[in-house]
Design a protein around this motif. Structure first.
Motif, PDB file in Angstrom:
ATOM      1  N   TRP A   1       0.834  -1.210   0.000  1.00  0.00           N
ATOM      2  CA  TRP A   1       0.000   0.000   0.000  1.00  0.00           C
ATOM      3  C   TRP A   1       0.862   1.251   0.000  1.00  0.00           C
ATOM      4  CZ3 TRP A   1      -0.432   3.684   3.990  1.00  0.00           C
ATOM      5  CH2 TRP A   1      -1.527   4.549   3.933  1.00  0.00           C
ATOM      6  N   LEU A   2       1.840   1.310   0.890  1.00  0.00           N
ATOM      7  CA  LEU A   2       2.672   2.503   1.059  1.00  0.00           C
ATOM      8  C   LEU A   2       3.440   2.848  -0.201  1.00  0.00           C
ATOM      9  CD1 LEU A   2       4.031   4.680   2.905  1.00  0.00           C
ATOM     10  CD2 LEU A   2       5.787   2.948   3.380  1.00  0.00           C
ATOM     11  N   PHE A   3       4.155   1.886  -0.769  1.00  0.00           N
ATOM     12  CA  PHE A   3       5.022   2.209  -1.899  1.00  0.00           C
ATOM     13  C   PHE A   3       4.227   2.496  -3.170  1.00  0.00           C
ATOM     14  CE2 PHE A   3       8.177   0.240   0.912  1.00  0.00           C
ATOM     15  CZ  PHE A   3       9.170   1.206   0.841  1.00  0.00           C
ATOM     16  N   ASP A   4       3.050   1.923  -3.297  1.00  0.00           N
ATOM     17  CA  ASP A   4       2.190   2.275  -4.424  1.00  0.00           C
ATOM     18  C   ASP A   4       1.852   3.766  -4.375  1.00  0.00           C
ATOM     19  OD1 ASP A   4       0.561   1.941  -6.698  1.00  0.00           O
ATOM     20  OD2 ASP A   4      -1.213   1.615  -5.447  1.00  0.00           O
ATOM     21  N   ILE A   5       1.548   4.250  -3.194  1.00  0.00           N
ATOM     22  CA  ILE A   5       1.221   5.675  -3.027  1.00  0.00           C
ATOM     23  C   ILE A   5       2.455   6.548  -3.249  1.00  0.00           C
ATOM     24  CG2 ILE A   5       0.448   7.426  -1.371  1.00  0.00           C
ATOM     25  CD1 ILE A   5      -1.157   5.113  -0.009  1.00  0.00           C
ATOM     26  N   LEU A   6       3.579   6.174  -2.645  1.00  0.00           N
ATOM     27  CA  LEU A   6       4.782   7.007  -2.738  1.00  0.00           C
ATOM     28  C   LEU A   6       5.333   7.057  -4.158  1.00  0.00           C
ATOM     29  CD1 LEU A   6       6.712   6.061   0.539  1.00  0.00           C
ATOM     30  CD2 LEU A   6       5.246   8.045   0.109  1.00  0.00           C
ATOM     31  N   PHE A   7       5.321   5.952  -4.873  1.00  0.00           N
ATOM     32  CA  PHE A   7       5.820   5.963  -6.252  1.00  0.00           C
ATOM     33  C   PHE A   7       4.949   6.853  -7.130  1.00  0.00           C
ATOM     34  CE2 PHE A   7       7.730   1.467  -5.598  1.00  0.00           C
ATOM     35  CZ  PHE A   7       8.859   2.040  -5.007  1.00  0.00           C
ATOM     36  N   THR A   8       3.651   6.851  -6.870  1.00  0.00           N
ATOM     37  CA  THR A   8       2.747   7.736  -7.611  1.00  0.00           C
ATOM     38  C   THR A   8       3.024   9.193  -7.252  1.00  0.00           C
ATOM     39  OG1 THR A   8       1.035   6.018  -7.596  1.00  0.00           O
ATOM     40  CG2 THR A   8       0.335   8.257  -8.136  1.00  0.00           C
ATOM     41  N   LEU A   9       3.243   9.449  -5.984  1.00  0.00           N
ATOM     42  CA  LEU A   9       3.539  10.807  -5.526  1.00  0.00           C
ATOM     43  C   LEU A   9       4.800  11.339  -6.189  1.00  0.00           C
ATOM     44  CD1 LEU A   9       3.027  13.195  -3.564  1.00  0.00           C
ATOM     45  CD2 LEU A   9       4.368  11.929  -1.845  1.00  0.00           C
ATOM     46  N   VAL A  10       5.833  10.534  -6.251  1.00  0.00           N
ATOM     47  CA  VAL A  10       7.099  10.958  -6.855  1.00  0.00           C
ATOM     48  C   VAL A  10       6.906  11.283  -8.338  1.00  0.00           C
ATOM     49  CG1 VAL A  10       9.390  10.129  -7.533  1.00  0.00           C
ATOM     50  CG2 VAL A  10       8.575   9.776  -5.199  1.00  0.00           C
ATOM     51  N   LYS A  11       6.055  10.537  -9.009  1.00  0.00           N
ATOM     52  CA  LYS A  11       5.795  10.803 -10.428  1.00  0.00           C
ATOM     53  C   LYS A  11       5.026  12.110 -10.633  1.00  0.00           C
ATOM     54  CE  LYS A  11       5.641   5.960 -11.929  1.00  0.00           C
ATOM     55  NZ  LYS A  11       4.763   4.870 -12.458  1.00  0.00           N
ATOM     56  N   GLU A  12       4.133  12.428  -9.701  1.00  0.00           N
ATOM     57  CA  GLU A  12       3.229  13.558  -9.903  1.00  0.00           C
ATOM     58  C   GLU A  12       3.708  14.863  -9.277  1.00  0.00           C
ATOM     59  OE1 GLU A  12      -0.783  12.616  -8.884  1.00  0.00           O
ATOM     60  OE2 GLU A  12      -0.842  10.799 -10.124  1.00  0.00           O
ATOM     61  N   TYR A  13       4.668  14.776  -8.336  1.00  0.00           N
ATOM     62  CA  TYR A  13       5.150  15.985  -7.669  1.00  0.00           C
ATOM     63  C   TYR A  13       6.492  16.389  -8.264  1.00  0.00           C
ATOM     64  CZ  TYR A  13       6.697  19.187  -4.002  1.00  0.00           C
ATOM     65  OH  TYR A  13       7.145  20.294  -3.322  1.00  0.00           O
ATOM     66  N   SER A  14       6.589  17.624  -8.715  1.00  0.00           N
ATOM     67  CA  SER A  14       7.828  18.107  -9.306  1.00  0.00           C
ATOM     68  C   SER A  14       8.860  18.407  -8.228  1.00  0.00           C
ATOM     69  CB  SER A  14       7.574  19.369 -10.134  1.00  0.00           C
ATOM     70  OG  SER A  14       8.798  19.906 -10.609  1.00  0.00           O
ATOM     71  N   ALA A  15      10.035  17.773  -8.361  1.00  0.00           N
ATOM     72  CA  ALA A  15      11.113  17.978  -7.399  1.00  0.00           C
ATOM     73  C   ALA A  15      12.131  18.995  -7.893  1.00  0.00           C
ATOM     74  CB  ALA A  15      11.802  16.647  -7.108  1.00  0.00           C
TER      75      ALA A  15
END
Length: 270
Positions: free
Chosen positions: A185-199
């Protein structure tokens, strides 16, 4: 006898407890020279090269994918669970005070999840503290991802964000089956977050936001497990923790108040 593995997230050589329940793991080993005697986190299925963003979570991911055991937990090279009083710790070598196998096994028979004592913010909620010290857009986007992928967790997300305390440091101990469910559950959310949030333009300190978001998400996940009757609240047990090193409390408190009153963001760890 259960096979228990508490991974110690390490990024440099250090002394570690001499017990078969503790496994020192080099975080981000894909990017650094190996530490003799430590297990690298870049074997098998891993995200070791993403350590600058995921911090100790590269160890969690590696263990999830590659470590066979009955119980799994995470501690840090300077932060451990302990059952010893502070007075005891002061009179002993630090590593003599960490949680032992003999202390842990009875708790695992009684509880499903062991967590560190809650951190209390008092004048801040979980959300407001994060928004004042880091970038609140990261939490907002995380909620949007939950709404799309795991809408049943949104109520728990809102509840946790309005609390004034939570379990931090990504520290936990639980049976491997439950830990695997959490990690999926956690890494599915975090990997999506990294793709969608500009660093773009983030400093090295700011880049570590996935690890900070995960601290908050752990509380969300726990809240939902309780609300959905997967876990009974009495099956979650707080364990004291100890920190090796000195905290600059004056600077920490000053920075906390500056973030609250003047929205001055954190720029480094304390």
């Amino acid at each position: 006898m259960s096979d228990i593995k508490l991974c110690i997230a390490c990024h440099k050589p250090c002394d570690v407890p001499k017990s078969d329940i503790y496994l020192p793991v080099q975080a981000g080993s894909a990017l650094h020279d190996p530490i003799p005697g430590f297990t690298p986190d870049n074997s098998g299925d891993n995200i070791s090269d993403q350590n600058p963003m995921f911090s100790e979570l590269t160890v969690v991911y590696w263990a999830w994918k590659n470590l066979p055991c009955d119980y799994f937990g995470l501690v840090h090279y300077r932060r451990y669970f302990t059952m010893k009083s502070k007075s005891y710790q002061k009179n002993r070598e630090e590593l003599e005070s960490v949680l032992t196998k003999e202390e842990l096994e009875p708790m695992l028979k009684q509880y499903q999840v062991l967590v560190p004592k809650k951190r209390h913010y008092y004048i801040e909620t979980i959300y407001s503290h994060y928004a004042h010290t880091f970038d609140g857009k990261q939490l907002n986007l995380t909620k949007e991802i939950l709404q799309k992928k795991y809408p049943e967790y949104v109520e728990s997300f809102d509840r946790v964000m309005n609390q004034r305390s939570g379990y931090m440091f990504n520290m936990f101990i639980m049976n491997k089956k439950l830990a695997d469910q959490y990690c999926e559950w956690l890494f599915d959310i975090l990997f999506t977050l990294v793709k969608e949030y500009s660093a773009d333009g983030l400093s090295g300190f700011e880049m570590r936001y996935p690890g900070r978001i995960s601290e908050r998400l752990f509380n969300v996940w726990l809240d939902y497990q309780v609300r959905s009757d997967v876990l009974d609240p009495n099956e979650i047990h707080e364990v004291p923790y100890m920190y090796f090193g000195q905290i600059d409390w004056k600077r920490k408190i000053t920075s906390f108040l500056a973030a609250k009153l003047f929205h001055k963001k954190y720029t480094k760890s304390f």
